[in-house]
Design an enzyme around this catalytic site. Sequence first.
Site, short mmCIF file in Angstrom:
data_model
loop_
_atom_site.label_atom_id
_atom_site.label_comp_id
_atom_site.label_asym_id
_atom_site.label_seq_id
_atom_site.Cartn_x
_atom_site.Cartn_y
_atom_site.Cartn_z
N HIS A 1 0.85 -1.20 0.00
CA HIS A 1 0.00 0.00 0.00
C HIS A 1 0.89 1.25 0.00
CE1 HIS A 1 -0.34 0.94 4.64
NE2 HIS A 1 0.87 0.57 4.32
N CYS B 1 5.78 6.47 4.28
CA CYS B 1 4.56 5.73 3.93
C CYS B 1 3.93 6.26 2.64
CB CYS B 1 3.53 5.80 5.06
SG CYS B 1 4.11 4.98 6.56
N HIS C 1 5.07 0.35 -0.47
CA HIS C 1 5.81 -0.51 0.46
C HIS C 1 4.79 -1.56 0.91
CE1 HIS C 1 3.81 2.30 3.16
NE2 HIS C 1 3.97 1.43 4.14
N HIS D 1 3.48 -4.92 3.97
CA HIS D 1 3.49 -5.49 5.32
C HIS D 1 2.99 -6.93 5.30
CE1 HIS D 1 4.13 -1.53 7.12
NE2 HIS D 1 3.15 -1.05 6.38
N ASP E 1 -4.86 -10.79 0.20
CA ASP E 1 -3.53 -11.40 0.25
C ASP E 1 -2.79 -11.25 -1.07
OD1 ASP E 1 -1.46 -12.82 1.51
OD2 ASP E 1 -2.13 -14.69 0.58
N HIS E 2 -1.52 -10.81 -0.97
CA HIS E 2 -0.67 -10.57 -2.15
C HIS E 2 -1.30 -9.56 -3.09
CE1 HIS E 2 1.52 -14.04 -0.63
NE2 HIS E 2 2.51 -13.72 -1.42
N GLU F 1 -0.41 -4.25 11.74
CA GLU F 1 0.31 -3.87 10.53
C GLU F 1 1.77 -4.30 10.66
OE1 GLU F 1 -0.33 0.05 8.15
OE2 GLU F 1 1.45 0.35 9.39
#
Lengths: 144, 144, 144, 144, 144, 144
Positions: C14, C33, C39, C41, C79-80, C128
């Site tokens: 994100h 950010c 980037h 998580h 996810d991913h 996060e």
Amino acid sequence: MIYLSRQEHFNAAHKLVNPNWSREKNIAVFGPCANENWHGHNFNLIVTVAGEPDPDTGFVVDLKQLSLLIREKVIEPLDHKNLNLDVPFMMGKMPSTEILAQEIWKLLVSEIPKITQLGQLHAIKLYETPRNFVEYFGPDRSKL
Amino acid sequence: MIYLSRQEHFNAAHKLVNPNWSREKNIAVFGPCANENWHGHNFNLIVTVAGEPDPDTGFVVDLKQLSLLIREKVIEPLDHKNLNLDVPFMMGKMPSTEILAQEIWKLLVSEIPKITQLGQLHAIKLYETPRNFVEYFGPDRSKL
Amino acid sequence: MIYLSRQEHFNAAHKLVNPNWSREKNIAVFGPCANENWHGHNFNLIVTVAGEPDPDTGFVVDLKQLSLLIREKVIEPLDHKNLNLDVPFMMGKMPSTEILAQEIWKLLVSEIPKITQLGQLHAIKLYETPRNFVEYFGPDRSKL
Amino acid sequence: MIYLSRQEHFNAAHKLVNPNWSREKNIAVFGPCANENWHGHNFNLIVTVAGEPDPDTGFVVDLKQLSLLIREKVIEPLDHKNLNLDVPFMMGKMPSTEILAQEIWKLLVSEIPKITQLGQLHAIKLYETPRNFVEYFGPDRSKL
Amino acid sequence: MIYLSRQEHFNAAHKLVNPNWSREKNIAVFGPCANENWHGHNFNLIVTVAGEPDPDTGFVVDLKQLSLLIREKVIEPLDHKNLNLDVPFMMGKMPSTEILAQEIWKLLVSEIPKITQLGQLHAIKLYETPRNFVEYFGPDRSKL
Amino acid sequence: MIYLSRQEHFNAAHKLVNPNWSREKNIAVFGPCANENWHGHNFNLIVTVAGEPDPDTGFVVDLKQLSLLIREKVIEPLDHKNLNLDVPFMMGKMPSTEILAQEIWKLLVSEIPKITQLGQLHAIKLYETPRNFVEYFGPDRSKL
């Protein structure tokens, strides 16, 4: 109010089987947890006591006494045991994490006041695995 | 050489009893681990593959394939099972963490080359509890 | 009331950028950010269901069904993925952990009653990073 | 309401001794925690802020600002210090985890509104060890 | 060869000060670790024994005996102590994690053979914090 | 020889795509890791330095200096970045955990001797997730 918590652990075997159901229904509902030959877990237990700190000690409850109490009343009867066969207070009960947490509450709720005048049992948190766990706050209280 | 590791987990019941010994000797040696009605653990398993990264993928081994292989060959026969009664490759063996790690090595050592031409099984690390664990590097190698 | 929790995880990219602000203001407010190239998580998600245990099973909700529900409704779309670009229910929203937790609540609140008659969604806890996390208890409730 | 938490840590020495008691009574009550030459811990601190997310940022509070505030007001005076001798706000107080958590609350409660108009301090969670920890919600609130 | 490990923990205070240096040089080199009034840590210790499993037990070493040995020889003299003042085997030595790990090795290397004929001490791993740790394999061996 | 380790962390986005392959082949090989819009991780990095402790300090290397070195040389160029687009030393390389660990080795191997005369870089351990990680010991050494 301060909430003081102590973590202890125990290892046990169990299976999830409703004796009123057929083998087929038990497998359909409980899947591999119904394995007749048992399976087991490393349970982690967190006991929380709520109260005011004693002005003389700064303690809500002495953690050494709390640890010894939990070990005597809870860990001793559960550790390296079979929850279905070996544990008097679980006899005839479904050994789910939910029910086990409620029974652990009953074991401790009247014992905590014996080791502290300022605190009372607030919560039982029980991890069956690191990703599955329950919390219980007694029969009269909900969390919110 | 790069060492790539994947962690998986399973839950199982067992007891430690030498069938050639009396009940008294088993209790003297194994203590609560000899409980006739079993106990159990959440086992954590880390499988390490050693090799050179493939220039096309940057992978020693595809982690998805490695995870599926471990689940098929190791987790499937062990998860929610009784190590003494339900697991063909443990029959007649002492279900200590040491022996179980050696048997898991045997299950995987010839399977890893089927999913990677560049890597081979390097190590099995098996946690019985977060504080008790073993490592095994195969029959021909020691760690230092 | 018993509170039963299940942890799942997902990995996502994100960036935090307010489209109504200049690039300079976004960098001043969001710092790294706001990196244009994203980037990411490893998010950990804990879903808590509150209810009474079913007398037949000892379960507030079947954990296997709860896990499958979370995976289908929450993990699958996240996810991913890129939270800003790939996730329909995050479109036009700031992908902070706070907003993401509220959106996960909305995805699950009406689904939980489909897998249990005794429980309802109680909380969403979203990590996060291991050191940054949020909790949400729905639009009508505060924690105390 | 959303509850946003940030974890920080510090290392400190302390001993538990009531100056109004004899050496014998201190040892009887506090055991090894009364060791005259001190002992110490790696403390983990989780600070929770409750509020509504800002529509412009999606944040209840900026985590970078929250982290810097905690480090300036709490970690700086406590890290690598002796809780009995070096910390102004602990002078004359029993350095139990309970009392320390209450003092950390006092340090932060009026500072949080300076970095967010939407949130306020909700909870202090302080781990003395991974198995011993306290939670505090301020002088006017209990958890349930 | 199998490598069996057991984790134990202790809490202690220390400071890092070279008595041959000025106060200024100690502060320049050791920073806050030189605080005259001490600081402290929750240390985690992992002791690894290497050997062949006993055919009768499946054990390299009995983990209960290993745990008791570590507690008697290592934890007892270190727990709730000051590493600079209270610990005979650390007297006159710099209480860094490196030196402490080497001294723990010396305490255990000749004791392990008393509880197992098949194993010997392989490694000491000592965590000062979750992010700072050392490993030691004895005076005659390096890791690779 | 003592092995001293320091853990740091960073968050980053990446995707796994071989530019010489078709979109179909990339998806077939890399699955969701090939998502065009990226995904990301919280990476944990453990750097191990091997050496003899300095008699004056008890240190193989000063951990504060080691932490600052890792942050300057490794964390700064990676944290909150896109491994495919933003990181000079990863340009044109597959951003798998294996390749990234090898590149981090190259960044640090000649820097460590600048902060310690007694130690040298021994290992890079890189966690992409808590369950997937690699270890690298340099181009000339294997682990056993």
